[in-house]
Design a protein around this motif. Structure first.
Motif, PDB file in Angstrom:
ATOM      1  N   CYS A 148       0.851  -1.192   0.000  1.00 31.78           N
ATOM      2  CA  CYS A 148       0.000   0.000   0.000  1.00 31.78           C
ATOM      3  C   CYS A 148       0.883   1.236   0.000  1.00 31.78           C
ATOM      4  O   CYS A 148       1.725   1.404   0.885  1.00 31.78           O
ATOM      5  CB  CYS A 148      -0.925   0.000   1.211  1.00 31.78           C
ATOM      6  N   LYS A 149       0.690   2.110  -0.972  1.00 30.33           N
ATOM      7  CA  LYS A 149       1.510   3.306  -1.079  1.00 30.33           C
ATOM      8  C   LYS A 149       1.148   4.340  -0.018  1.00 30.33           C
ATOM      9  O   LYS A 149       1.931   5.252   0.243  1.00 30.33           O
ATOM     10  CB  LYS A 149       1.358   3.924  -2.467  1.00 30.33           C
ATOM     11  N   ASN A 150      -0.018   4.208   0.608  1.00 33.25           N
ATOM     12  CA  ASN A 150      -0.422   5.143   1.659  1.00 33.25           C
ATOM     13  C   ASN A 150       0.030   4.675   3.043  1.00 33.25           C
ATOM     14  O   ASN A 150       0.527   5.465   3.840  1.00 33.25           O
ATOM     15  CB  ASN A 150      -1.940   5.324   1.645  1.00 33.25           C
ATOM     16  N   CYS A 151      -0.141   3.385   3.316  1.00 26.00           N
ATOM     17  CA  CYS A 151       0.296   2.828   4.606  1.00 26.00           C
ATOM     18  C   CYS A 151       1.781   2.510   4.619  1.00 26.00           C
ATOM     19  O   CYS A 151       2.345   2.258   5.685  1.00 26.00           O
ATOM     20  CB  CYS A 151      -0.496   1.555   4.919  1.00 26.00           C
ATOM     21  N   PRO A 163     -10.122   5.648   2.053  1.00 26.93           N
ATOM     22  CA  PRO A 163      -9.920   6.959   2.687  1.00 26.93           C
ATOM     23  C   PRO A 163     -10.976   7.271   3.736  1.00 26.93           C
ATOM     24  O   PRO A 163     -10.731   8.075   4.635  1.00 26.93           O
ATOM     25  CB  PRO A 163     -10.006   7.930   1.499  1.00 26.93           C
ATOM     26  N   TRP A 164     -12.147   6.643   3.642  1.00 26.41           N
ATOM     27  CA  TRP A 164     -13.222   6.928   4.600  1.00 26.41           C
ATOM     28  C   TRP A 164     -12.965   6.287   5.962  1.00 26.41           C
ATOM     29  O   TRP A 164     -13.605   6.655   6.953  1.00 26.41           O
ATOM     30  CB  TRP A 164     -14.555   6.440   4.037  1.00 26.41           C
ATOM     31  N   THR A 165     -12.070   5.315   6.006  1.00 30.59           N
ATOM     32  CA  THR A 165     -11.684   4.713   7.282  1.00 30.59           C
ATOM     33  C   THR A 165     -10.227   4.992   7.643  1.00 30.59           C
ATOM     34  O   THR A 165      -9.759   4.547   8.681  1.00 30.59           O
ATOM     35  CB  THR A 165     -11.894   3.188   7.254  1.00 30.59           C
ATOM     36  N   PHE A 166      -9.515   5.722   6.779  1.00 27.73           N
ATOM     37  CA  PHE A 166      -8.112   6.072   7.031  1.00 27.73           C
ATOM     38  C   PHE A 166      -7.274   4.818   7.252  1.00 27.73           C
ATOM     39  O   PHE A 166      -6.349   4.808   8.057  1.00 27.73           O
ATOM     40  CB  PHE A 166      -8.002   6.991   8.236  1.00 27.73           C
ATOM     41  N   ASN A 167      -7.632   3.737   6.543  1.00 30.62           N
ATOM     42  CA  ASN A 167      -6.958   2.460   6.761  1.00 30.62           C
ATOM     43  C   ASN A 167      -7.180   1.578   5.535  1.00 30.62           C
ATOM     44  O   ASN A 167      -8.029   1.871   4.686  1.00 30.62           O
ATOM     45  CB  ASN A 167      -7.508   1.769   8.010  1.00 30.62           C
TER      46      ASN A 167
END
Length: 489
Positions: A148-151, A163-167
């Motif tokens: 995951c490029k965000n985590c 994005p709605w759960t930030f996870n």
């Protein structure tokens, strides 16, 4: 899909939306009986519990020090095609040593560690394609895991970064995410019946004096609640149906995207069709994602499931497969359009059924002739804008890599057309265009890329083979060779 950088704002909006619909309606509009009050607020409580567990539960990462089961085996991949055929008839199993079947088919070090496995005592077949390398994390990751490029980590059984759960929706958050959607649908649908009933009541009393009916502020609030609740309920129902349809067939959203890509390659006859290996039946598929049988699907307080081999459902590190394909095959299958020049030459050679050149020749003469061809081609394309950018580099290493890449393109052009043939559009520019198109990434029918789900698409790309373990290179080479030569048929 909402950009992940707005996740913090999205979580705040979601909390405000739940509060507005659940409590604004009860405080200012609805007049619920005691029974209706407890039913509705129980559903709302399920929303809150599931939502916060989606946010604060680790999605499930690869355990520290995890190694593929074949590490240390010299006969990686189960040997030649003939050995693979023998494995189909008499492959080894370790039922006696591994009661739950998860260690089956591993074999001993150096002795067919990638053999085709047999069903265990319960009739399950466990895939052993557990050996992909993540160049971001510099570690192994099992099948169905993605970076995951965000985590900034590899997530087991990753569906997408929400994005709605930030996870991420992954191996440990799947049950909470589906429960959250289900409770939202149940609560919004229940609230919809009250709001519609209230609107009908106002309509029936429209002839009465205004001072006997609801105030203007209450009418505006009722209209807003009805509009927002209807849109929310509809959007979540569509999302829920799509997710349930996917998981009932064993797919995550990412794997369904990969299936669409594979179907596109099959239609173009670029690869042979490979059966999706993780579809083991509707009920079994849902149980995997929900971590249990139907009696536990909707209980929001169940403990988070552990990660690690020896746990139920393979602990996120191994998965049951349907056995229609070799158990050591990875999903998705290798994409030939991502192969380099050498692999594409080999594919063309296999398709033509003959070598590129025949007869004896002096290697030194060929090398000198090829070097002259490169120099001539560089002079010919020196005014090309793309060529100027191609040779521009900041350092010696970058210049060497750039020149080598362009020489490969020139070789591909010269090999298939011959210098001086005048057919410049045949290969050289097509290859450059192909590589530019690859940078744009393939999109499905909905216009989505893997990056839209939060996947780091470059995490598995071999741009620097010196940093990748030899075993991973062997695995990729084996699958590419089998793909090109038709050994899977």
């Amino acid at each position: 899909m909402l950009n992940a950088k707005y996740s913090a704002l999205a979580v705040g909006v979601t909390i405000c939306l739940i509060t507005f619909l659940a409590y604004g309606s009860q405080l200012f509009i609805l007049e619920l009986t005691s029974r209706e009050f407890w039913i509705f607020n129980t559903l709302v409580g399920g929303i809150w519990v599931s939502y916060f567990r989606c946010i604060f539960t680790d999605a499930g990462g690869v355990p520290n020090g995890w190694q593929p089961s074949w590490q240390g085996g010299d006969s990686f991949g189960g040997g030649s095609g003939e050995e693979g055929e023998e494995d189909d008839e008499g492959g080894s199993s370790s039922d006696d040593d591994d009661k739950d079947g998860e260690g089956e088919g591993r074999g001993k070090k150096g002795e067919g560690a990638r053999e085709q496995v047999k069903p265990d005592k319960q009739g399950r077949i466990w895939g052993n394609a557990d050996c992909r390398w993540c160049k971001r994390c510099k570690r192994w990751k099992p099948a169905r895991a993605h970076h995951c490029k965000n985590c900034q980590t590899c997530v087991l059984l990753m569906d997408h970064h929400c994005p709605w759960t930030f996870n991420c929706v992954g191996y440990r958050t799947w049950p909470h995410f589906i429960r959250f959607l289900s409770f939202v649908i149940a609560a919004c649908s229940y609230l919809e019946t009250f709001l519609v009933g209230k609107c009908l009541e106002v309509w029936r009393e429209r002839e009465m004096p205004a001072y006997l009916g609801p105030s203007l502020s209450n009418l505006i609030l009722l209209a807003m609640l009805l509009l927002v609740n209807t849109l929310t309920d509809f959007a979540i129902i569509v999302l829920w149906i799509r997710i349930i349809a996917n998981i009932s067939e064993g797919y995550t959203t990412i794997e369904w995207w990969e299936q669409e890509r594979h179907n596109a390659l099959v239609r173009r006859q670029a690869v042979r069709r490979q059966v999706y290996p993780f579809d083991i039946g509707i009920y079994a598929n849902i149980c995997l994602f929900m971590n249990g049988g139907i009696l536990t699907w909707w209980f929001p307080f169940l403990p988070n499931r552990p990660v690690g081999e020896g746990n139920a459902y393979g602990g996120g590190l191994r998965y049951e497969v349907n056995g229609f394909e070799k158990t050591w095959l990875t999903w998705p299958p290798p994409d030939p359009e991502k192969f380099g020049i050498n692999e594409r030459r080999h594919m063309q050679k296999e398709m033509e059924g003959g070598p590129w050149t025949t007869g004896e020749y002096d290697v030194s003469d060929v090398y000198a002739f090829r070097r002259r061809q490169r120099e001539d081609m560089r002079r010919r394309f020196k005014n090309d804008d793309d060529g100027d950018e191609e040779y521009a580099s900041e350092g010696e290493d970058g210049e060497r890599k750039t020149i080598k890449r362009d020489e490969d393109l020139l070789d591909s052009y010269l090999d298939s057309t011959g210098y001086g043939s005048g057919r410049i559009e045949g290969t050289y520019y097509d290859e450059r265009k192909r590589q530019e198109e690859m940078k744009k990434k393939w999109r499905n029918e909905e216009g989505e890329r893997l990056a839209d789900y939060g996947v780091d698409e470059e995490a598995d790309v071999l741009d620097d083979e010196d940093s990748v373990p030899l075993a991973e290179l062997l695995r990729r080479k084996r699958e590419k060779d089998a793909l090109m030569s038709g050994k899977y048929r």
